[in-house]
Design an enzyme around this catalytic site. Structure first.
Site: not given
Ligand code: ACO
Length: 341
Positions: A225, A284
């Site tokens: 998140h 989610e």
């Molecule tokens: N699985 C694996 N790796 C992850 C995940 C995940 N679920 N979430 C973040 N990371 C990693 C990223 O790849 C990134 O790695 P890097 O630095 O090597 O590139 C690091 O953790 C930081 O992630 P960001 O993309 O900077 O996190 P951000 O705050 O932009 O994204 C998000 C948040 C989009 C929710 C992300 O955690 C994600 O994609 N989760 C999976 C999809 C999901 O569950 N979405 C629902 C969110 S809740 C909602 O909106 C209602």
């Protein structure tokens, strides 16, 4: 030199009195009250609680919008449910009554399942939409919609506020928000969560399955998140809602036990994979289980989310209309300049 905040992370764009998303402590507070203390409210009560404008009769609004939506139904063919909601909203006769927008999303969701269903203006909104849609557990849907109605400056709410800030009107702001919600990084995650659980159920070694997925650079849906650095508090609200329903369904009880085991495993694997970043369960994950148990198809999950989140979108649109200024950030140009010689 301009500083770019990638993904607008850490950027504060407005003062708001609607909700506090406390990412460090894992608290979600709506207008001064903890989310978990709002669990008994009806959908109508929550709208009145969140909004600064009165909510007119939602039952009459459902009755008012249903004929126009039924006429539009043939256009739903071939569209994802969330796209159908957007089309329905875009084509609805114009209205100054925000109850019509809320009613339209719920009725459009239900009519897509049962085109002949008729609204009952005497019923409360959730029971009526659940009955029209032929769903099993109206109280589960109510709990879900209360849980996801509002959540700070998330991507779809920000989109709604940007569009409202141009004075394009509520319809345009809501339609844009529906578009933003659709993506898998925002409201599109719960369908893929179920796909993941199905695959895990077949996997000989789930831990290995998680590791391989991460090694391929893929994300685990339902985890991570932007704001929370602890477990999303809504995950627990929805897990408990699943637990309640599981008392009546052995199939769900078994699925829930499996999901709980996979949650533990996934968060442990994520912690080892990204030691510098807390990647915990988000809303989610248990949404997926709950909506499946209520009787929705996976492809409908994002549309169901929208029908609850519309309360928060409108609360922010009202706030933006009242206090907000045009939202117009800058971009740092890093392209070439013309040759001035
Ligand atoms: N699985 C694996 N790796 C992850 C995940 C995940 N679920 N979430 C973040 N990371 C990693 C990223 O790849 C990134 O790695 P890097 O630095 O090597 O590139 C690091 O953790 C930081 O992630 P960001 O993309 O900077 O996190 P951000 O705050 O932009 O994204 C998000 C948040 C989009 C929710 C992300 O955690 C994600 O994609 N989760 C999976 C999809 C999901 O569950 N979405 C629902 C969110 S809740 C909602 O909106 C209602």
């Amino acid at each position: 030199m301009q500083v770019v905040a990638s993904g607008l992370e850490g950027v504060c764009v407005a003062d708001s009195r609607i909700s506090l998303v406390d990412g460090q402590a894992g608290r979600l507070i709506l207008r001064g009250v903890h989310l978990h203390d709002l669990g008994d409210k009806s959908f109508e009560e929550l709208a009145r609680f969140l909004w600064e404008v009165p909510l007119e009769n939602l039952g009459e609004a459902r009755l008012r919008v249903a004929p126009a939506l039924r006429e539009l139904l043939p256009l739903a063919h071939g569209l994802a449910p969330i796209e159908w909601l957007r089309l329905a909203l875009d084509r609805l006769p114009d209205t100054k009554n925000p109850a019509d927008w809320v009613a339209a999303l719920g009725v459009a969701l239900a009519l897509r399942r049962h085109p002949a269903a008729e609204p009952d203006p005497q019923a409360d909104h959730v029971s009526d939409v659940a009955r029209m849609a032929g769903l099993k557990w109206p109280d589960g849907l109510r709990r879900y919609w209360i849980c996801v109605a509002e959540h700070g400056m998330n991507a779809s709410t920000f989109t709604a506020r940007v569009v409202a800030s141009t004075r394009a009107g509520q319809r345009a702001a809501l339609s844009a928000a529906l578009g933003a919600l659709q993506g898998p990084l925002h409201g599109g995650a719960p369908g893929p969560v179920l796909d993941m659980l199905d695959e895990l159920q077949q996997a000989p070694d789930p831990e290995d399955w998680f590791r391989h997925k991460l090694a391929r650079g893929e994300r685990l849906m339902g985890f991570g998140h932007r704001i929370y650095r602890v477990r999303d508090p809504r995950a627990e609200v929805l897990r408990v809602a699943c637990q309640k329903l599981a008392e009546q369904s052995s199939e769900l009880a078994e699925r829930l036990r499996f999901a709980e085991r996979m949650e533990k495993l996934a968060t442990a694997v994520l912690a080892a994979h990204k030691p510098g970043r807390v990647l915990q369960t988000n809303v989610e994950y248990y949404t997926a289980l709950l909506l499946e148990a209520i009787g929705f198809e996976r492809e409908e999950f994002t549309a169901v989310f929208a029908c609850g989140r519309v309360l928060g979108w409108l609360a922010h649109i009202f706030e933006q209309e009242k206090e907000g200024r045009l939202i117009r950030p800058e971009v740092r140009y890093v392209g070439p300049l013309p040759d001035e010689r």
